[in-house]
Scaffold this motif. Structure first.
Motif, PDB file in Angstrom:
ATOM      1  N   ASN A  40      37.718 -57.792  24.987  1.00  0.00           N
ATOM      2  CA  ASN A  40      38.098 -56.396  25.205  1.00  0.00           C
ATOM      3  C   ASN A  40      37.896 -55.547  23.962  1.00  0.00           C
ATOM      4  O   ASN A  40      37.516 -54.380  24.057  1.00  0.00           O
ATOM      5  CB  ASN A  40      39.569 -56.311  25.641  1.00  0.00           C
ATOM      6  N   LEU A 407      36.675 -47.375  29.185  1.00  0.00           N
ATOM      7  CA  LEU A 407      37.530 -47.539  30.364  1.00  0.00           C
ATOM      8  C   LEU A 407      36.692 -47.642  31.633  1.00  0.00           C
ATOM      9  O   LEU A 407      37.015 -48.409  32.545  1.00  0.00           O
ATOM     10  CB  LEU A 407      38.520 -46.383  30.458  1.00  0.00           C
ATOM     11  N   THR A 408      35.609 -46.859  31.695  1.00  0.00           N
ATOM     12  CA  THR A 408      34.705 -46.973  32.842  1.00  0.00           C
ATOM     13  C   THR A 408      34.107 -48.367  32.921  1.00  0.00           C
ATOM     14  O   THR A 408      34.108 -48.998  33.986  1.00  0.00           O
ATOM     15  CB  THR A 408      33.586 -45.925  32.736  1.00  0.00           C
ATOM     16  N   HIS A 410      35.305 -51.084  31.506  1.00  0.00           N
ATOM     17  CA  HIS A 410      36.364 -52.077  31.674  1.00  0.00           C
ATOM     18  C   HIS A 410      36.862 -52.128  33.111  1.00  0.00           C
ATOM     19  O   HIS A 410      37.022 -53.220  33.690  1.00  0.00           O
ATOM     20  CB  HIS A 410      37.517 -51.742  30.722  1.00  0.00           C
ATOM     21  N   PHE A 411      37.105 -50.970  33.733  1.00  0.00           N
ATOM     22  CA  PHE A 411      37.623 -50.951  35.099  1.00  0.00           C
ATOM     23  C   PHE A 411      36.588 -51.457  36.093  1.00  0.00           C
ATOM     24  O   PHE A 411      36.929 -52.139  37.063  1.00  0.00           O
ATOM     25  CB  PHE A 411      38.079 -49.543  35.476  1.00  0.00           C
ATOM     26  N   ILE A 414      36.810 -55.139  35.836  1.00  0.00           N
ATOM     27  CA  ILE A 414      38.015 -55.697  36.464  1.00  0.00           C
ATOM     28  C   ILE A 414      37.874 -55.735  37.979  1.00  0.00           C
ATOM     29  O   ILE A 414      38.173 -56.746  38.635  1.00  0.00           O
ATOM     30  CB  ILE A 414      39.252 -54.884  36.054  1.00  0.00           C
ATOM     31  N   PHE A 415      37.416 -54.611  38.568  1.00  0.00           N
ATOM     32  CA  PHE A 415      37.243 -54.587  40.026  1.00  0.00           C
ATOM     33  C   PHE A 415      36.208 -55.620  40.471  1.00  0.00           C
ATOM     34  O   PHE A 415      36.405 -56.319  41.471  1.00  0.00           O
ATOM     35  CB  PHE A 415      36.825 -53.189  40.475  1.00  0.00           C
TER      36      PHE A 415
END
Length: 483
Positions: A40, A407-408, A410-411, A414-415
Motif C-alpha cells: 500500500n 485511492l482510485t 486502491h479501491f 480492492i473491488f
C-alpha cells in the motif's frame, strides 16, 4: 510508512492494550508487521514523489531551460526510468521473499502472545483452545482486562481425547495472579453435562449421563505450559501470505488436483444416487412402423438392478408400462430422490465454495506479487508527466492529486480482489485490473507532457465545437440558397 504504521496500531490496539505486554514485544510485532504495509505504501510513495519532483522542476522553469538547451522530457526522465526499473525489480523480490517471511513471523508472534495471555487467546464468537484439554467459546468479553465473559460454552476433553463433558454458563470470570501458574475460571448460573462410561456393554444403549445445575462453579487450569512460551517460535506456515512464488505455484497445482478429484468424486456420487447410472435407454431415431414380432415389454420383466428398456417414443412414457399404484410409488420415490439430492447439494455447497475461494486466494496472491512491481513502474509514468503538466511542487496540489489517483487505484484493486476471491472474475484479472487501468492513463499523460500540452486542451475542444457549428450553419445557408 509512519501513517500506515499508526493505522496498524489502531487496528491491533484492542488486542494489546491493557494485557500487560512489554513494549519490546509490541515493537517487535510492529517491526514484523510493517513489511505487509509496503504494497500500500510504495505505490503511493512513487506516485507522490514523482508528482512533487517534476512539478517542482516545472514550477521553477527547469524544464523550460532543458528544452531550450535541446534536452527532451524523455532524456530528463531517463535516469529516473533506470532507477524505477531497478526499484520495480527490487519490489518483486521484496514481495516474494521479505513479505512472506515477515507475515510468518508476525502471525506466529501474535499466536504465541495469545498463548501466553489466556484472555487474549479467547476470541469472541468462536471456539478457542485454552490449555490442552479445554475448548471455550464466549459471546462477549468485557472488563478492564477482558476477564469478564458472557454466555460461556466449554468442551472439556477427558483421557483419550473424548469430548464427553460440556459446561454452559451465563457469566464467567478469569481470575489469575502474577506469581501463580494456576488460572481460575469462575462460572455463574449454568449447567453441567457429562456422558458417563457404562459399566457393561448391555447398558451402553441407554446412553447414561450426568446433568447438574450450578450457581457458581470454579475450574482450575494449569498455565505453566502456557506461560513457558517461546515468542520467537514459529511452527505454522500454512497461509498463502507466507509463501513465495515457487511455493505458491506448487500449492496451486496441488490444490487444483485435489479439488478436481473432490469435485469429480462428488459429482459421480450424486450421479449414482440418482439411479441414472443403471438406466439404459436405446432410442430409435427412425420412425418405423412397429413390427408384429416385437416382444411386448412387461413390468415384471424389468430388473431393478439393471434397468434396460427399449423405448421408441419419449422417455416419459416409461412410467406408463407400470400399473397405476406402482406409478404413484415411482413418482414419490423420484420426488424423495430429488429432495435428498437437493439437501446434499445445499449441505456441500459451503465446503465447495470454501475450496474454490481458497484456490482463488492462492492464485491471487501469486499474481499480486508481479502486479505490485509493475504498478510502481506504471505509476511513475502517471505521476512524472502529471507533475510536469500541472507545474506545481511541494505538498499542496501534488498531495491532493496523488491521494486521489492512489485511492482510485486502491479501491479498484480492492473491488477486483473481492470479486476474484468469490469467483466472480478470474484471479488473474483481479490482480491486474487496477494496474491495467493506470497503464493507458500513464501513456496518455506521458504523450501530453512530451508534446508540452495540458491534460485537457479546452481551447482545442472549443475550436472543434465552433468549427462543427460553423459547418452546420454554412450547410444550412447553402440549402436555402439552392433549393
Amino acid at each position: 510508512m509512519f501513517i500506515f504504521i499508526f493505522q496498524a496500531i489502531w487496528f491491533f490496539i484492542d488486542e494489546f492494550a491493557g494485557k500487560d505486554i512489554d513494549l519490546i514485544i509490541v515493537g517487535k510485532f510492529l517491526f514484523y508487521y510493517s513489511p505487509n504495509l509496503v504494497p500500500n505504501v510504495l505505490p503511493l510513495t512513487v506516485l507522490l514523489a514523482s508528482i512533487m519532483t517534476f512539478g517542482s522542476l516545472a514550477e521553477n522553469y527547469e524544464f523550460a531551460a532543458m528544452k531550450a538547451s535541446g534536452i527532451s522530457l524523455y532524456r530528463a526522465m531517463r535516469g529516473l526510468i533506470i532507477f524505477i526499473t531497478f526499484l520495480s525489480i527490487g519490489t518483486f523480490f521484496f514481495a516474494n521473499n521479505v513479505i512472506p517471511a515477515a507475515e510468518y513471523k508476525s502471525y506466529n508472534l501474535r499466536r504465541n502472545i495469545g498463548q501466553m495471555k489466556p484472555a487474549m487467546a479467547i476470541t469472541e464468537g468462536v471456539f478457542s483452545n485454552v490449555g490442552e484439554d479445554v475448548s471455550m467459546k464466549v459471546e462477549k468479553k468485557h472488563g478492564n482486562n477482558d476477564n469478564l465473559l458472557d454466555n460461556v460454552i466449554i468442551h472439556q476433553l477427558a483421557d483419550g481425547g473424548l469430548n464427553n463433558k460440556v459446561i454452559k454458563s451465563v457469566e464467567g470470570e478469569l481470575v489469575s495472579s502474577e506469581n501463580s501458574n494456576i488460572l481460575q475460571l469462575v462460572l455463574k448460573d449454568g449447567n453441567y453435562y457429562e456422558d458417563l462410561k457404562a459399566e457393561s456393554r448391555d447398558k451402553r444403549d441407554n446412553y447414561p449421563h450426568a446433568k447438574a445445575y450450578f450457581d457458581r462453579y470454579t475450574m482450575f487450569m494449569d498455565l505453566s505450559k502456557l506461560n513457558d512460551v517461546d515468542l520467537d517460535k514459529g511452527d505454522i506456515k500454512n497461509s498463502y501470505k507466507m509463501l513465495r512464488v515457487s511455493e505458491l505455484d506448487y500449492a496451486i497445482d496441488s490444490i487444483h488436483t485435489s479439488h478436481k478429484k473432490i469435485f469429480t468424486n462428488f459429482g459421480e456420487n450424486i450421479y449414482k444416487r440418482t439411479g441414472a447410472a443403471n438406466l439404459y435407454i436405446k432410442r430409435d431415431t427412425k420412425k418405423e412402423a412397429p413390427k408384429k414380432d416385437t416382444p411386448e415389454i412387461k413390468a415384471d420383466s424389468i430388473s431393478s438392478n439393471n434397468f434396460k428398456v427399449l423405448v421408441d417414443k419419449n422417455t416419459d412414457s416409461i412410467i406408463t408400462i407400470f400399473e397405476d399404484y406402482r406409478q404413484n410409488q415411482l413418482v414419490e420415490m423420484a420426488l424423495n430422490t430429488v429432495k435428498n439430492t437437493k439437501t446434499t447439494l445445499e449441505g456441500k455447497k459451503w465446503d465447495l465454495n470454501r475450496r474454490t475461494k481458497l484456490y482463488n486466494h492462492y492464485k491471487l496472491a501469486m499474481h499480486q506479487k508481479y502486479a505490485l512491481a509493475f504498478a510502481c513502474f506504471i505509476l511513475f509514468f502517471v505521476g512524472a508527466p502529471l507533475g510536469a503538466i500541472i507545474r506545481k511542487g511541494g505538498l499542496g496540489l501534488p498531495m491532493v492529486l496523488a491521494i486521489g489517483l492512489f485511492l482510485t487505484y486502491h479501491f479498484i484493486g480492492i473491488f477486483a480482489k473481492n470479486y476474484s476471491e468469490d469467483g466472480s472474475i478470474p484471479p488473474l484479472i483481479g490482480a491486474w485490473v487496477a494496474t491495467g487501468i493506470m497503464l493507458p492513463l500513464g501513456i496518455f499523460l506521458t504523450r501530453r507532457a512530451t508534446a508540452d500540452k495540458a491534460v485537457f486542451d479546452s481551447g482545442g475542444i472549443f475550436s472543434k465545437v465552433s468549427s462543427l457549428f460553423s459547418f452546420l450553419k454554412k450547410k444550412k445557408s447553402d440549402s436555402k440558397t439552392n433549393p
